[in-house]
Scaffold this active site. Structure first.
Site, mmCIF file in Angstrom:
data_model
loop_
_atom_site.group_PDB
_atom_site.id
_atom_site.type_symbol
_atom_site.label_atom_id
_atom_site.label_comp_id
_atom_site.label_asym_id
_atom_site.label_seq_id
_atom_site.Cartn_x
_atom_site.Cartn_y
_atom_site.Cartn_z
ATOM 1 C CE1 TYR A 1 8.802 5.127 3.469
ATOM 2 C CE2 TYR A 1 7.172 6.878 3.278
ATOM 3 C CZ TYR A 1 7.654 5.753 3.914
ATOM 4 O OH TYR A 1 6.982 5.233 5.000
ATOM 5 C CG ASN B 1 8.372 -1.816 0.517
ATOM 6 O OD1 ASN B 1 7.771 -1.906 1.597
ATOM 7 N ND2 ASN B 1 8.973 -0.709 0.130
ATOM 8 C CD GLU C 1 11.081 -7.126 6.388
ATOM 9 O OE1 GLU C 1 11.745 -8.018 6.968
ATOM 10 O OE2 GLU C 1 10.423 -6.283 6.995
ATOM 11 N NE ARG D 1 3.853 6.510 1.736
ATOM 12 C CZ ARG D 1 4.149 5.294 2.133
ATOM 13 N NH1 ARG D 1 4.736 4.435 1.318
ATOM 14 N NH2 ARG D 1 3.877 4.923 3.352
ATOM 15 C CG HIS E 1 11.059 -2.117 4.759
ATOM 16 N ND1 HIS E 1 9.697 -2.081 4.604
ATOM 17 C CD2 HIS E 1 11.344 -3.244 5.446
ATOM 18 C CE1 HIS E 1 9.170 -3.143 5.198
ATOM 19 N NE2 HIS E 1 10.147 -3.868 5.709
ATOM 20 C CB ALA F 1 1.320 0.188 6.568
ATOM 21 N NE ARG G 1 9.669 6.000 9.071
ATOM 22 C CZ ARG G 1 8.766 5.834 8.090
ATOM 23 N NH1 ARG G 1 8.951 4.884 7.188
ATOM 24 N NH2 ARG G 1 7.712 6.628 8.028
ATOM 25 N N PRO H 1 0.791 -1.224 0.000
ATOM 26 C CG PRO H 1 -0.096 -1.092 2.136
ATOM 27 C CD PRO H 1 0.550 -2.051 1.180
ATOM 28 C CG ASN H 2 -0.288 4.258 1.278
ATOM 29 O OD1 ASN H 2 -1.251 4.804 0.769
ATOM 30 N ND2 ASN H 2 -0.358 3.653 2.457
HETATM 31 C C1 DQA Z 1 8.139 1.133 4.042
HETATM 32 C C2 DQA Z 1 8.185 1.308 5.565
HETATM 33 C C3 DQA Z 1 6.825 1.069 6.187
HETATM 34 O O1 DQA Z 1 6.890 1.259 7.588
HETATM 35 C C4 DQA Z 1 5.801 2.030 5.620
HETATM 36 O O2 DQA Z 1 4.528 1.742 6.134
HETATM 37 C C5 DQA Z 1 5.790 2.043 4.141
HETATM 38 C C6 DQA Z 1 7.070 2.027 3.425
HETATM 39 C C7 DQA Z 1 9.482 1.495 3.378
HETATM 40 O O3 DQA Z 1 9.685 1.094 2.230
HETATM 41 O O4 DQA Z 1 10.311 2.184 3.970
HETATM 42 O O5 DQA Z 1 4.755 2.151 3.507
HETATM 43 O O6 DQA Z 1 7.852 -0.213 3.746
#
Ligand code: DQA
Length: 150
Positions: free
Chosen positions: A28, A80, A104, A23, A106, A83, A113, A15-16
Site C-alpha cells: 500500500y 475505498n 471506486e 500497514r 483502491h 475488504a 492479487r 476498514p484498516n
Molecule cells: C484495498 C484493496 C482491498 O482488497 C483491501 O482489502 C484493502 C485495501 C486497496 O486500497 O488497495 O483494505 O482497498
C-alpha cells in the site's frame, strides 16, 4: 469543514485504511491517510470543490455515509471500501439506492492479487474504478468525479 458553497466530494475509507503508512507498505506504500487527505484538498482547491474525507472500520457506517452523501447533495462519492469491497452486498445496495455517482478507489490493484479480491460488489454500482496507482488512485478519481462524463 468543507465550504458549503462549493460542490462537495465525499471520500469514504473503510476498514484498516486508518493504518495506511504502517500497514503492509510493500503493498500500500508509505503514504498515510492524512497525507492523502492533504493531496486531495490541494487538488480540490484547483478543481473548485470541497473534500469531506472520512474513515471507519464499520460497514454500517459506510452505508450511512453513502445515504448522507445524497441527502447532503454531494457531487460524488469516492470510496475505498477496503475488504468490504469484496464482501458487502449492503454497500452495493446503498450505492444503487442513491443517485450520487460513486467512484471506486483502491491503492493496490485487487485484480492482480488473491482470487478473493477479484470480485468487487461496490464496483457493480460504480461509475468508474481507479486502482493500482497508490495514493494517486484517489486523485484520478477526484479528477473524474469533477470532469468525467458520467
Ligand atoms: C484495498 C484493496 C482491498 O482488497 C483491501 O482489502 C484493502 C485495501 C486497496 O486500497 O488497495 O483494505 O482497498
Amino acid at each position: 469543514m468543507p465550504d458549503a458553497k462549493l460542490p462537495t466530494i465525499y471520500v469514504l475509507n473503510g476498514p484498516n485504511l486508518n493504518l495506511l503508512g504502517l500497514r503492509e507498505p510493500e503493498i500500500y506504500g508509505d503514504v498515510t491517510l492524512d497525507e492523502i487527505a492533504t493531496m486531495l484538498e490541494d487538488r480540490a482547491r484547483d478543481l473548485g470543490c470541497a473534500i469531506d474525507m472520512r474513515q471507519t472500520n464499520h460497514e454500517g457506517m459506510l452505508v450511512d455515509w453513502l445515504h448522507e452523501a445524497q441527502a447532503h447533495g454531494a457531487r460524488a462519492v469516492l470510496i475505498n471500501a477496503g475488504a468490504y469491497t469484496h464482501t458487502s452486498i449492503a454497500l452495493l445496495d446503498a450505492a444503487r439506492a442513491i443517485q450520487t455517482p460513486v467512484f471506486e478507489v483502491h491503492l493496490s490493484d485487487p485484480k492482480t492479487r488473491e482470487p478473493f479480491r477479484h470480485l468487487s460488489y461496490i464496483g457493480m454500482a460504480a461509475a468508474a474504478c481507479f486502482q493500482g496507482h497508490g495514493a494517486k488512485s484517489y486523485l484520478l478519481a477526484l479528477d473524474a468525479a469533477m470532469h468525467g462524463d458520467f
